[in-house]
Design an enzyme around this catalytic site. Structure first.
Site, mmCIF file in Angstrom:
data_model
loop_
_atom_site.group_PDB
_atom_site.id
_atom_site.type_symbol
_atom_site.label_atom_id
_atom_site.label_comp_id
_atom_site.label_asym_id
_atom_site.label_seq_id
_atom_site.Cartn_x
_atom_site.Cartn_y
_atom_site.Cartn_z
ATOM 1 N N LYS A 120 -2.968 48.465 -4.380
ATOM 2 C CA LYS A 120 -2.459 49.387 -5.402
ATOM 3 C C LYS A 120 -2.737 50.839 -5.013
ATOM 4 O O LYS A 120 -1.860 51.699 -5.101
ATOM 5 C CB LYS A 120 -3.085 49.077 -6.769
ATOM 6 C CG LYS A 120 -2.508 49.913 -7.902
ATOM 7 C CD LYS A 120 -3.097 49.517 -9.245
ATOM 8 C CE LYS A 120 -4.485 50.064 -9.416
ATOM 9 N NZ LYS A 120 -5.045 49.842 -10.763
ATOM 10 N N ASP A 138 -0.080 48.737 -11.951
ATOM 11 C CA ASP A 138 -1.325 48.711 -12.717
ATOM 12 C C ASP A 138 -1.081 47.938 -14.006
ATOM 13 O O ASP A 138 -0.041 47.292 -14.167
ATOM 14 C CB ASP A 138 -1.813 50.143 -12.994
ATOM 15 C CG ASP A 138 -0.874 50.906 -13.917
ATOM 16 O OD1 ASP A 138 0.227 50.387 -14.239
ATOM 17 O OD2 ASP A 138 -1.243 52.022 -14.340
#
Length: 211
Positions: A120, A138
């Site tokens: 991420k 997220d």
């Protein structure tokens, strides 16, 4: 959800916010790397308060190495998990100096080799610092993608892969910013603000909230 509806959703999100970006404050790829590393399980507001004091003193790998781990902790101790984050940032700075001429690398493989940088974080840096079309999924993006029907998936990676495949190419570079901001301010976890949502009529969520 069909392609035409996805196209309409992103067209509206773009109209409402033509130039979206991260809410983390940064002025270089390295500052972004530090800020994103600090942002795990912390708010952008909290990170920005810490980096507002840190970056004027140290905003290069060499300068942070000079601070040392204990010195760095003094600047970031208001942020959750600051001990482990300080350790990772110092290790990452050492790698940047030793292996990358103090520059943040521009490939996923090299980024993910840095301590404290997962998929991420790498996606955020590739997208926001280097303008690459990536999707940093997220909790906000995961919720919005599933709730709206844009790209439902059982886990973060499945949602990422579906978004990369299904978001119209013209919107791909900015899509993760639009989705994060939409989840942060409109499509809230407990009670989405459906009445003030610019894509309410296009959204396929069956339990829309009444304001």
């Amino acid at each position: 959800m069909n392609d035409a509806k996805r196209e309409a959703i992103f067209a509206r999100l773009k109209e409402a916010n033509p130039a979206p970006t991260t809410e983390l404050n940064f002025s270089s790829p390295f500052e972004l790397l530090v800020a994103v590393t600090l942002s795990a399980q912390a708010t952008d507001v909290g990170v920005n308060k810490a980096t507002a004091k840190l970056f004027p003193v140290a905003n290069t790998p060499e300068a942070i190495l000079e601070l040392g781990e204990e010195g760095l902790k003094e600047y970031i101790k208001t942020i959750g998990l600051y001990n482990s984050k300080a350790t990772n940032i110092i290790k990452a700075c050492r790698m940047l100096v030793d292996k990358h001429d103090s520059q943040v690398p521009q490939t996923r493989k090299e980024l993910e080799a840095l301590p404290g940088v997962g998929r991420k974080t790498a996606n955020v840096i590739l997208n926001t610092a280097f303008d690459q079309p990536t999707m940093a999924v997220d909790t906000h993006i995961y919720r919005v993608a599933n709730r709206t029907g844009i790209a439902p998936g059982k886990n973060v990676r499945e949602v990422e892969d579906k978004l990369m495949k299904r978001v119209p190419k013209a919107y791909l570079k900015d899509a993760h910013h639009w989705l994060i901001l939409h989840g942060r301010y409109t499509c809230l976890a407990r009670k989405p603000r459906c009445g003030s949502c610019v894509i309410e009529d296009l959204c396929e969520y069956k339990e829309k909230a009444v304001d």
